[in-house]
Motif scaffolding. Structure first.
Motif, PDB file in Angstrom:
ATOM      1  N   UNK A  22     -37.536   1.566 -58.607  1.00 35.92           N
ATOM      2  CA  UNK A  22     -37.768   0.961 -59.924  1.00 35.92           C
ATOM      3  C   UNK A  22     -39.017   0.077 -59.909  1.00 35.92           C
ATOM      4  N   UNK A  23     -39.176  -0.720 -58.867  1.00 35.36           N
ATOM      5  CA  UNK A  23     -40.358  -1.574 -58.763  1.00 35.36           C
ATOM      6  C   UNK A  23     -41.570  -0.783 -58.262  1.00 35.36           C
ATOM      7  N   UNK A  45     -46.683  -1.364 -66.203  1.00 38.09           N
ATOM      8  CA  UNK A  45     -45.584  -2.321 -66.050  1.00 38.09           C
ATOM      9  C   UNK A  45     -44.213  -1.889 -66.574  1.00 38.09           C
ATOM     10  N   UNK A  46     -44.159  -0.809 -67.318  1.00 38.78           N
ATOM     11  CA  UNK A  46     -42.884  -0.473 -67.964  1.00 38.78           C
ATOM     12  C   UNK A  46     -42.385   0.920 -67.580  1.00 38.78           C
ATOM     13  N   UNK A  47     -41.114   1.134 -67.866  1.00 43.43           N
ATOM     14  CA  UNK A  47     -40.444   2.414 -67.657  1.00 43.43           C
ATOM     15  C   UNK A  47     -39.865   2.795 -69.012  1.00 43.43           C
ATOM     16  N   UNK A  48     -39.944   4.028 -69.439  1.00 44.21           N
ATOM     17  CA  UNK A  48     -40.234   5.256 -68.699  1.00 44.21           C
ATOM     18  C   UNK A  48     -41.725   5.490 -68.447  1.00 44.21           C
ATOM     19  N   UNK A  95     -50.644  10.880 -64.630  1.00 43.96           N
ATOM     20  CA  UNK A  95     -49.863   9.903 -65.380  1.00 43.96           C
ATOM     21  C   UNK A  95     -50.281   9.973 -66.847  1.00 43.96           C
ATOM     22  N   UNK A  96     -49.316  10.238 -67.718  1.00 42.01           N
ATOM     23  CA  UNK A  96     -49.601  10.357 -69.153  1.00 42.01           C
ATOM     24  C   UNK A  96     -49.416   9.011 -69.846  1.00 42.01           C
ATOM     25  N   UNK A  97     -48.298   8.339 -69.570  1.00 45.36           N
ATOM     26  CA  UNK A  97     -48.075   7.034 -70.183  1.00 45.36           C
ATOM     27  C   UNK A  97     -46.602   6.730 -70.330  1.00 45.36           C
ATOM     28  N   UNK A  98     -46.345   5.636 -71.042  1.00 47.94           N
ATOM     29  CA  UNK A  98     -44.989   5.205 -71.337  1.00 47.94           C
ATOM     30  C   UNK A  98     -44.557   5.672 -72.710  1.00 47.94           C
TER      31      UNK A  98
END
Length: 110
Positions: free
Chosen positions: A60-61, A70-73, A81-84
């Motif tokens: 998770x970290x 900084x965020x999930x998903x 990496x596309x984004x959140x």
């Protein structure tokens, strides 16, 4: 982040064309943002791997450090990496997400 966590993350990204690091699972999301991204992928009928970050605190970290996000998903498509949630939602609504899938040869419902 330790090497084991980094390798775990890298393996998920390398071995799944579409990989969503999320809270919960695609069938039982445990956060509204994770549910939203998962549902967009389901609507497009994209085959994706959901990785539940709640099962492992280091994962998770670690994913936040890995992506510098900084965020999930977090959504990855063919190692990129596309984004959140907000970015994926914007791309979904504008049609840009389909373009990413087209460019990377990912099957989805047209």
């Amino acid at each position: 982040m330790d090497d084991q966590t980094k390798n775990l993350i890298q393996n998920h990204i390398d071995n799944n064309e579409v990989c969503l690091f999320m809270k919960g699972t695609p069938d039982a999301p445990q956060c509204g943002f994770s549910m939203a991204v998962s549902n967009m992928l389901k609507i497009l009928e994209v085959n994706f791997k959901g990785v539940n970050v709640l099962e492992d605190q280091s994962l998770r970290e670690g994913i936040k450090v890995y992506s510098d996000w900084p965020t999930i998903p977090q959504l990855y498509v063919k190692n990129e990496f596309i984004g959140g949630c907000d970015i994926v939602k914007e791309m979904y609504e504008s049609g840009e997400l389909k373009k990413v899938f087209d460019d990377k040869g990912i099957n989805y419902k047209k």
